[in-house]
Scaffold this motif. Structure first.
Motif, PDB file in Angstrom:
ATOM      1  N   ASN A 158      77.823  20.695  76.508  1.00 15.10           N
ATOM      2  CA  ASN A 158      79.152  20.878  77.093  1.00 15.10           C
ATOM      3  C   ASN A 158      79.206  19.961  78.315  1.00 15.10           C
ATOM      4  O   ASN A 158      78.801  20.329  79.409  1.00 15.10           O
ATOM      5  N   THR A 159      79.676  18.737  78.100  1.00 16.79           N
ATOM      6  CA  THR A 159      79.543  17.683  79.101  1.00 16.79           C
ATOM      7  C   THR A 159      80.915  17.164  79.537  1.00 16.79           C
ATOM      8  O   THR A 159      81.903  17.295  78.802  1.00 16.79           O
ATOM      9  N   PRO A 160      80.970  16.554  80.708  1.00 18.95           N
ATOM     10  CA  PRO A 160      82.247  16.002  81.172  1.00 18.95           C
ATOM     11  C   PRO A 160      82.790  14.938  80.224  1.00 18.95           C
ATOM     12  O   PRO A 160      82.038  14.122  79.688  1.00 18.95           O
ATOM     13  N   ASN A 177      71.422  21.718  83.633  1.00 13.09           N
ATOM     14  CA  ASN A 177      71.183  22.786  82.653  1.00 13.09           C
ATOM     15  C   ASN A 177      72.467  23.450  82.201  1.00 13.09           C
ATOM     16  O   ASN A 177      72.543  23.964  81.074  1.00 13.09           O
ATOM     17  N   ALA A 178      73.490  23.445  83.060  1.00 14.32           N
ATOM     18  CA  ALA A 178      74.756  24.051  82.667  1.00 14.32           C
ATOM     19  C   ALA A 178      75.407  23.289  81.523  1.00 14.32           C
ATOM     20  O   ALA A 178      76.219  23.847  80.780  1.00 14.32           O
ATOM     21  N   ASN A 179      75.079  22.013  81.378  1.00 11.07           N
ATOM     22  CA  ASN A 179      75.648  21.210  80.295  1.00 11.07           C
ATOM     23  C   ASN A 179      74.972  21.490  78.951  1.00 11.07           C
ATOM     24  O   ASN A 179      75.484  21.085  77.908  1.00 11.07           O
ATOM     25  N   ASN A 221      71.850  26.000  75.675  1.00 12.75           N
ATOM     26  CA  ASN A 221      70.751  26.411  74.807  1.00 12.75           C
ATOM     27  C   ASN A 221      69.484  25.624  75.097  1.00 12.75           C
ATOM     28  O   ASN A 221      68.550  25.633  74.291  1.00 12.75           O
ATOM     29  N   GLY A 222      69.448  24.971  76.274  1.00 11.76           N
ATOM     30  CA  GLY A 222      68.251  24.248  76.676  1.00 11.76           C
ATOM     31  C   GLY A 222      68.238  22.822  76.171  1.00 11.76           C
ATOM     32  O   GLY A 222      68.911  22.468  75.204  1.00 11.76           O
ATOM     33  N   VAL A 223      67.457  21.985  76.853  1.00  6.54           N
ATOM     34  CA  VAL A 223      67.320  20.591  76.467  1.00  6.54           C
ATOM     35  C   VAL A 223      66.007  20.075  77.020  1.00  6.54           C
ATOM     36  O   VAL A 223      65.507  20.555  78.045  1.00  6.54           O
ATOM     37  N   LYS A 224      65.459  19.082  76.353  1.00  6.27           N
ATOM     38  CA  LYS A 224      64.247  18.423  76.818  1.00  6.27           C
ATOM     39  C   LYS A 224      64.565  16.945  77.015  1.00  6.27           C
ATOM     40  O   LYS A 224      65.076  16.292  76.097  1.00  6.27           O
ATOM     41  N   PHE A 225      64.272  16.438  78.201  1.00  6.08           N
ATOM     42  CA  PHE A 225      64.460  15.024  78.490  1.00  6.08           C
ATOM     43  C   PHE A 225      63.109  14.316  78.447  1.00  6.08           C
ATOM     44  O   PHE A 225      62.136  14.778  79.041  1.00  6.08           O
ATOM     45  N   GLN A 226      63.071  13.158  77.741  1.00  5.97           N
ATOM     46  CA  GLN A 226      61.903  12.299  77.834  1.00  5.97           C
ATOM     47  C   GLN A 226      62.012  11.369  79.033  1.00  5.97           C
ATOM     48  O   GLN A 226      61.034  11.111  79.731  1.00  5.97           O
ATOM     49  N   ARG A 227      63.208  10.843  79.228  1.00 10.47           N
ATOM     50  CA  ARG A 227      63.430   9.957  80.358  1.00 10.47           C
ATOM     51  C   ARG A 227      63.335  10.756  81.655  1.00 10.47           C
ATOM     52  O   ARG A 227      63.541  11.967  81.678  1.00 10.47           O
ATOM     53  N   ASN A 228      63.024  10.084  82.750  1.00 14.93           N
ATOM     54  CA  ASN A 228      62.849  10.770  84.030  1.00 14.93           C
ATOM     55  C   ASN A 228      64.168  11.357  84.500  1.00 14.93           C
ATOM     56  O   ASN A 228      65.192  10.677  84.533  1.00 14.93           O
ATOM     57  N   ALA A 229      64.124  12.615  84.848  1.00 15.31           N
ATOM     58  CA  ALA A 229      65.340  13.309  85.288  1.00 15.31           C
ATOM     59  C   ALA A 229      64.963  14.439  86.217  1.00 15.31           C
ATOM     60  O   ALA A 229      63.956  15.123  86.011  1.00 15.31           O
TER      61      ALA A 229
END
Length: 810
Positions: free
Chosen positions: A378-380, A417-419, A422-430
């Motif tokens: 759920n992103t801008p 995390n609000a976006n 249901n959770g997300v995993k980033f490989q790139r640095n964040a």
């Protein structure tokens, strides 16, 4: 309405940009995905992503070999810049096929390639099977023929919009043997009507029985409206005129019109910075090629809406709208092996400037009568600003392998995390705390952009988790008894656990009786069930308790063990069972210790002796019970009946499995021992006179001596026993005196024997010689009335001698 709890799912979402590309800010839109059905850990993906290698003349694909958890970029596509790309693995061969647009300029100069590879090292680019220009949105599907004619061959179908003819029709390029060194390809126009043109999308779908569908938009003359058309072939499109199995009953042309008179915006509408050029998706049930779903977009009524319909007769007729989603685009349909339908789309919600892109996943088993709904993102919608069109892509993709769904979408990559509820995993640095992307140094901020996101939905399953004390060791259990241990079964899965049976591999371990199966456990629930160890024999016992359930890992096995013991009788007696010396007529008792050397109760059922000299006690009541580790003294009596060494076997019967048990006992029954002291040698005795001698008859043995008789061997008037105390019993160490009298009136000396009779076993009859002789002299006596007979002696008896004795017997 939410689907039943049994359908709970595990959802994984991963930002696919590799860590080494953490500084990239591309608009990585228009994603596509391929999962290898023969190895679901191997996944490939594409997006509008340039090579991370500076100066590369090739375009990359995303590649994962761990089921989508991590991704790398491989420069496998020869050509740049990257344009529309789709990928698909064949069913079993492991070959990856691609339909690719690349190059600069307009449609007439863009290259359209059909590619193949099974090398993901990045050392070589994909093999070019076919190439041409003037095509748009190549959409590839591939399968390996499972059986029958053509078994083992890879079939590849690429739907596209071919701009070469004037009317720009829907086209399928295909190869019926795509895995060979130089595969042949054919191009078929699947539009059978006179139309102004066809839409950008041509979407094929394959069933492994050889049924091939394709879905496209037909643009009616004058661009007044569109029809949604489906074609079908029932034999891998291998005939001379393929895709003609469906004829529309209204105009009798090739292909059936699912929907007519719709309004396709045809690049005339933007929602959330995304241009809308029409949407199509088609999916066929892997279990039944006659069941097929289709989705399209229609702006009729002023709102652009996605619609889903279904056919159960191979596309000949279609249902009404099963689902409609307003202000949405990029639909994808897929059906898993359980017949569960997946529907993913991207929908704009809210009002500008606060509009948002919601990427939604819906799963249903009853045509949306009930739905499991997941928000993938759920992103801008307003950031980042579009650098080109399409903003997030003209399509995304989802497919099913087994019971799992795999998909890809593009979205704003803000680490918030609000976006991603249901959770997300980033490989790139964040940094999710500051909601900032960081470069490869993990320090420098990086601008927000559009990234591809992988998602996977593993259908919820119950998972058997068991627990039992001491690793399933029941310890020592007595034969004839039992012990219970609780087996805890926990549902550690993500859906209802249904236990259908619990079995044991050994009759020594008993599973509980269940009135009716299945036993159902909700997520996180547990149940305790007794497992009984009731051994049927002695020794170490082991079994496998098997729990059968809907756990996809298969039957769950629990190893159990225990030691089956019986009672153990130990016999103990002092001095190795030697009772020593006991006199006949006496007795000695010694305790025979009956010891229970086990953890189990012992029952003694009897005791016997092999000899009457050794007596076991008379028990009024058998059996005798001896507790674990306890002892019971059993008196054994040695009462010898006769003299000598004695022995016997005492036999004890019990519930010890080794019964009966024997122990040897022995003893000695000594006798009295006769001894005589004193002399019976009288020597010479004056004629007609008496003389006496005293002897002692003694018992020098350990036990009483029974002297039954002391007497002369024969009668004689010359010898007499004075005060004879015998018969008599002589106790050990005692003596009795015996007086022997001699009357000297023998004319000639004659020996006499004294006989002693006793129970001395060594010499029951003792003979003693009694010796004496008469001394005749001048003063010997003369008996009146007879004359003295001379026997070598002429003297007469002395008158002083007693003459009352009668004459000796001749």
């Amino acid at each position: 309405m939410k689907e039943a709890a049994e359908m709970s799912d595990v959802l994984t979402i991963v930002n696919m940009i590799p860590n080494l590309s953490s500084g990239e800010t591309n608009q990585d839109s228009e994603p596509n995905l391929a999962v290898n059905p023969a190895n679901p850990l191997e996944i490939a993906g594409t997006a509008f992503t340039p090579s991370p290698n500076a100066g590369s003349k090739n375009s990359p694909i995303f590649y994962s070999k761990d089921g989508g958890s991590t991704w790398s970029l491989k420069d496998l596509i020869a050509g740049t810049p990257v344009r529309d790309q789709t990928l698909r693995f064949a069913t079993t061969s492991g070959n990856l096929y691609a339909g690719v647009l690349w190059g600069g300029g307009g449609i007439s100069s863009i290259n359209f390639d059909i590619l193949r590879t099974n090398d993901f090292s990045g050392a070589t680019t994909m093999f070019r099977m076919a190439t041409r220009k003037n095509d748009d949105q190549p959409f590839v599907q591939a399968a390996t023929v499972p059986s029958g004619p053509g078994a083992g061959k890879d079939r590849v179908y690429v739907g596209s919009n071919d701009h070469a003819p004037v009317n720009i029709p829907a086209t399928v390029d295909q190869s019926l043997d795509a895995a060979i060194a130089a595969p042949a390809t054919s191009t078929f126009v699947i539009e059978g009507r006179t139309v102004a043109r066809d839409g950008f999308q041509t979407r094929p779908a394959i069933h492994l029985n050889g049924t091939v569908y394709a879905l496209f938009y037909a643009v009616l003359p004058g661009f007044a409206s569109f029809d949604v058309v489906v074609v079908r072939d029932d034999n891998w499109a291998s005939g001379a005129t393929p895709y003609t199995a469906l004829t529309d009953p209204g105009d009798l042309n090739q292909g059936l019109r699912i929907a007519t008179g719709i309004n396709n915006p045809f690049l005339g509408l933007n929602i959330g910075q995304q241009r809308i050029g029409g949407d199509l998706s088609i999916a066929v049930d892997p279990n039944n090629s006659a069941v097929v779903y289709a989705c399209w977009g229609d702006q009729t009524g002023g709102t652009y809406t996605l619609y889903v319909r279904k056919s159960t007769d191979s596309g000949a007729t279609w249902s009404g709208n099963l689902r409609s989603i307003a202000n949405a685009t990029n639909p994808a349909l897929a059906i898993n092996e359980a017949g569960r339908l997946g529907f993913v789309y991207q929908q704009v919600t809210g009002l500008a400037p606060g509009q948002r892109w919601e990427t939604m996943l819906e799963l249903t088993t009853n045509d949306f009568g009930s739905i499991s709904t997941y928000t993938l993102a759920n992103t801008p919608a307003s950031t980042p600003a579009a650098g080109f069109q399409p903003y997030i892509g003209d399509y995304l993709y989802m497919m099913a392998v087994g019971r799992s769904f795999y998909g890809i979408f593009s979205a704003n990559n803000t680490p918030d995390n609000a976006n991603f509820p249901n959770g997300v995993k980033f490989q790139r640095n964040a940094n999710f705390t500051t909601k900032t992307l960081l470069a490869t140094d993990n320090v420098t901020p990086v601008a927000v952009s559009i990234d591809p996101f992988f998602f996977k939905v593993t259908p919820g399953t119950g998972r058997v988790v068991t627990g039992i004390a001491d690793k399933g060791n029941f310890g020592h259990v007595c034969l004839g008894s039992f012990t219970d241990e609780e087996l805890t079964i926990d549902n550690g899965g993500t859906a209802m656990l249904s236990i259908t049976s619990i079995t044991s591999s050994s009759p020594d371990f008993l599973t509980p009786s269940v009135l009716s199966y299945p036993i159902k456990l909700g997520v996180g629930d547990a149940i305790e069930l007794p497992i009984r160890f009731e051994p049927t024999g002695l020794g170490l016992k082991a079994a496998i308790i098997t729990v059968f359930s809907n756990d996809p890992a298969g039957p769950h096995k629990v190893h159990v063990s225990g030691m089956a013991q019986g009672p153990k009788l130990n016999l103990l007696i002092a001095d190795t069972g030697n009772f020593g010396h006991v006199c006949v007529g006496s007795f000695r008792d010694e305790p025979l210790i009956l010891n229970n050397g086990s953890h189990c109760g012992l029952t003694v059922t009897g005791a016997t002796s092999s000899s009457p000299d050794f007596l076991v006690p008379e028990a009024l009541f058998y059996p005798l019970l001896i507790g674990a580790g306890a002892s019971l003294p059993l008196p054994i009596r040695f009462a010898p009946k006769s003299f000598g060494a004695k022995g016997a076997t005492i036999t004890v019967t019990s519930t010890d499995p080794g019964s009966p048990h024997d122990i040897l006992v022995k003893g000695e029954a000594p006798s009295g021992k006769l001894a005589v002291t004193g002399s019976l040698c009288f020597g010479g005795v004056k004629a007609c006179c008496r003389t006496e001698r005293v002897i002692s008859i003694c018992n020098v043995g350990e036990c009483a001596l029974h002297v039954t008789s002391v007497a002369f061997k024969r009668k004689s008037h010359h010898w007499k026993l004075v005060h004879n105390p015998f018969p008599a019993t002589l106790q050990a160490g005692s003596c009795l005196a015996l007086t022997v009298c001699y009357k000297a009136n023998e004319h000639c000396p004659r020996a006499c024997e004294l006989i002693i009779t006793s129970d001395d076993p060594t010499m029951p009859v003792r003979t003693l010689d009694v010796m004496a002789y008469t001394i005749w002299d001048e003063c010997g006596c003369k008996h009146e009335g007879h004359e003295h007979h001379k026997c070598g002696c002429e003297e007469c008896c002395d008158d002083c001698c007693d003459d009352d004795d009668k004459k000796d017997d001749e």
